[in-house]
Scaffold this active site. Structure first.
Site, PDB file in Angstrom:
ATOM      1  N   HIS A 332      44.667 -14.521 -32.518  1.00 11.47           N
ATOM      2  CA  HIS A 332      46.068 -14.923 -32.376  1.00 11.47           C
ATOM      3  C   HIS A 332      46.229 -16.423 -32.559  1.00 11.47           C
ATOM      4  O   HIS A 332      47.212 -16.889 -33.153  1.00 11.47           O
ATOM      5  CB  HIS A 332      46.578 -14.488 -31.001  1.00 11.47           C
ATOM      6  CG  HIS A 332      48.054 -14.545 -30.827  1.00 11.47           C
ATOM      7  ND1 HIS A 332      48.669 -15.521 -30.083  1.00 11.47           N
ATOM      8  CD2 HIS A 332      49.044 -13.740 -31.289  1.00 11.47           C
ATOM      9  CE1 HIS A 332      49.983 -15.314 -30.085  1.00 11.47           C
ATOM     10  NE2 HIS A 332      50.239 -14.242 -30.809  1.00 11.47           N
ATOM     11  N   CYS A 333      45.253 -17.183 -32.064  1.00 10.15           N
ATOM     12  CA  CYS A 333      45.312 -18.644 -32.172  1.00 10.15           C
ATOM     13  C   CYS A 333      45.319 -19.119 -33.621  1.00 10.15           C
ATOM     14  O   CYS A 333      45.845 -20.194 -33.927  1.00 10.15           O
ATOM     15  CB  CYS A 333      44.127 -19.265 -31.455  1.00 10.15           C
ATOM     16  SG  CYS A 333      43.917 -18.785 -29.736  1.00 10.15           S
ATOM     17  N   LEU A 334      44.724 -18.344 -34.520  1.00  7.41           N
ATOM     18  CA  LEU A 334      44.606 -18.732 -35.923  1.00  7.41           C
ATOM     19  C   LEU A 334      45.861 -18.420 -36.738  1.00  7.41           C
ATOM     20  O   LEU A 334      45.924 -18.792 -37.917  1.00  7.41           O
ATOM     21  CB  LEU A 334      43.424 -18.006 -36.563  1.00  7.41           C
ATOM     22  CG  LEU A 334      42.023 -18.454 -36.117  1.00  7.41           C
ATOM     23  CD1 LEU A 334      40.981 -17.427 -36.547  1.00  7.41           C
ATOM     24  CD2 LEU A 334      41.691 -19.837 -36.670  1.00  7.41           C
TER      25      LEU A 334
END
Length: 349
Positions: A332-334
């Protein structure tokens, strides 16, 4: 003009990614993280478009040829040269709201998670992409420091976040909770803010981003990381977070449906042995599917099964994120989703 923060399950035009630089923090792991990102792009392109900012023209050309060979339809892919400091698009990408029935992209200030890392190019990325015509939706700058991974919403006026991040003096020093809440209500159109006081992951550089801990799956459901190992140093804090979630109420006073996600075995960096922030809460909702980070762990299958039950009607797509967590983030962070109406059709260009 009432604003509304889009929930992640709102229909999307695309997912945005930031490709790593060869001389950046990923330099020692470049092939591995590129393989992870390639897997993500191929998976996402089965369902919708992908917008990628590339660090330079050579990388853009190489990626276009590679994805063509992989069978990614070119009408599902757009590559734009726009240099960045790092790959964490969730935090330097635009945050989309709805205003008068149309999307608007808010460009908040990004400071490398409170000045921990260089962020000048990251902070300029959304303006850069907007200036190159990447977005159909207007881009509005904001002086407030805010990262996309720090907030989550039910799309109906409720925001979920953590005190450790949003009230950290390394973000908006001097801005008290009441003033910050007023800014969030005005910008994002939220009416209620649910603050988590507890919960963290070792190896996390973000000061407890909520997208590593607890996530809305629909307006009534929150999935969260649950630690069942009393010997684990996370146990007490995550049990306290679980109690907080159990005490939260929806706007009508009813409890949330809580979905406990399993706890993977500890992952450690092979170089220096520090613990890495492996979490199944870092999943990505796209059109027709949910991409789920996995870590080569016995708990992977349970996490996939639980999320399949939580998202009926959506495909569940595992993505190996053992390389991603080496730099202290996950799937999700990417990424950053761009809601319907944010982009022109790629075929027009």
């Amino acid at each position: 003009m009432a604003n509304r923060l889009f929930p992640e399950w709102h229909p999307q035009d695309a997912v945005q990614l930031t490709w790593p630089r060869a001389d950046g923090d990923w330099c020692e792991l470049l092939e591995r993280i590129e393989a992870t990102l390639e897997t993500m792009v191929v998976a996402i392109a089965r369902y919708q478009r992908v917008l990628i900012s590339a660090p330079d023209t050579a990388t853009r050309t190489r990626l276009a040829a590679s994805f063509h060979q992989m069978g990614v339809p070119m009408q599902r892919l757009r590559l734009i040269v726009a240099p960045a400091d790092d790959t964490w698009c969730r935090d330097h990408g635009p945050i989309a709201i709805e205003r008068d029935g149309r999307p608007v992209l808010l460009d908040y200030t990004f400071t490398g998670w409170g000045g921990k890392f260089p962020a000048t190019r990251d902070n300029a990325l959304t303006r850069n992409l907007g200036g190159q015509g990447a977005y159909r939706a207007p881009v509005e700058p904001r002086e407030l420091i805010l990262e996309g991974g720090a907030i989550d919403t039910d799309g109906q006026g409720t925001l979920l976040t953590t005190e450790a991040c949003l009230l950290n003096p390394n973000r908006n020093a001097g801005l008290e909770r009441q003033a910050l809440e007023a800014r969030l209500r005005e910008d994002l159109g939220v009416e209620r803010i649910l603050w988590l006081r507890h919960g963290h992951l070792e190896g996390d550089d973000t000061d407890s981003h909520v997208d590593t801990l607890a996530r809305f799956c629909d307006p009534n459901t929150i999935a969260y990381v649950s630690c069942d190992d009393e010997r684990d140093p996370h146990y007490s804090a995550l049990k306290a977070m679980e109690a907080e979630l159990q005490a939260f109420r929806q706007a009508d006073g009813t409890p949330y449906r809580l979905v406990a996600l399993p706890w993977p075995r500890p992952c450690f960096d092979p170089e220096d042995g520090h613990r890495l922030p492996a979490t199944y809460a870092n999943f990505l909702i796209i059109n027709g599917a949910v991409l789920v980070p996995v870590y080569g762990d016995a708990a992977d299958g349970r996490a996939l099964g639980i999320l399949a039950d939580t998202f009926p009607g959506r495909d569940i797509v595992p993505i190996d994120c053992r390389s991603a967590i080496r730099q202290h983030g996950s799937l999700h962070c990417l990424t950053m989703q761009l809601p319907h109406g944010s982009l022109r059709p790629f075929a027009e260009e």
